[in-house]
Motif scaffolding. Sequence first.
Motif: not given
Length: 362
Positions: A223-229, A236-238
């Motif tokens: 989870f942390i490895d994925k960017s904030d963007e 936003e999609k949720f």
Amino acid sequence: MLRFLRPFAAFVVMFGATSFALSSALPWPEVCQVRERLEYLAGETEGYDAVFVGSSAMYRSFDPERIDALMAKRGIEFRSYNLGVPASRAWETDELLHAAMDAAGDRLKWVFIEPDDWGVGSERGNEDSYRFVFWHRPSATIEAVRVAFEFDRPFVESVEEAWTHVRSALHRATAYGAGGIIAREALGIDAPVPEYVAAAERGGTIALDDDPDPSVEWRRRDFIDKSDEVYDYRVEKFIERLGERRTAEPDATELVGAWVHDRQRREIEERGAEAIYVVPPYLRPDRGLPAIVGTDHVGTVFDFAKPHRYPELYEKNNRWDVNHLNAAGAKAMSKAFVDEFAAHLRRLERANGAPPDGVDPQ
């Protein structure tokens, strides 16, 4: 002929009696010390005002110690316990609900339960697991089979799902495949995890930050490895998909099994308690807003899957992974829950002209 039938009949009777005895004493699946938590819940002489049941989203989000302390600051005496279980779906949660109500005692006034759909759903692939077999008592199996035939789909698919439940009920009734589990239980081979036992004694839950399961840390790193963007885009999609679900009328397929919710609420109310359905702060639209929410089948709902209303629950630094809060997030969730619950008690007071027994909401 009778000479051969008598031994066979005796075998059938002995086999049936042995199977019944074993199935009646099947141990709870060892997921986060469910059995130990139920024993602790039942052993508390003071009793509890409320229990939480549901999946890991309930288990990780609601901290009874913190909730009880926040309620006390409002002048409300309140004791709660969390019996959420990771990966639990509707039928397993229903089994836990009955056990929780039995263990909580006469003091029980509220049951906070996660709404879910009643199909096999994501449990496919786990249909031979001990957890799946365990909840297949006769009454639950009859309901699950009835629900299987309510879906608008090819008849053969409904038959396949119904057979899945019947087969699991037969496995449970004969303790099929449970010999090793019963033996390990009797011999004490699987020692309780100390961290989970300690959690059982302080409200039933443990933060993901403190969970000794190695897979938990792997999920965190991913989870942390994925960017904030990437995370912001997912939020936003949720929100976008939630908006679509909230404005659309549920079709008949989405409300399959609604009558099971009716039965569930009725059983809770017969115990003198109130059923309150709680939607945790998901990032999955299919779980974030079950179609049943907003209908008369579930009554009171606390919906926390609202990023605009509860932005703190959707901050990346308050989440352990995409669908679970960390300790800081659970702290924020507990506060949001107490605010919502206190407002609910005030509404009850205005409607009834007096607060519920033993409650003085401020």
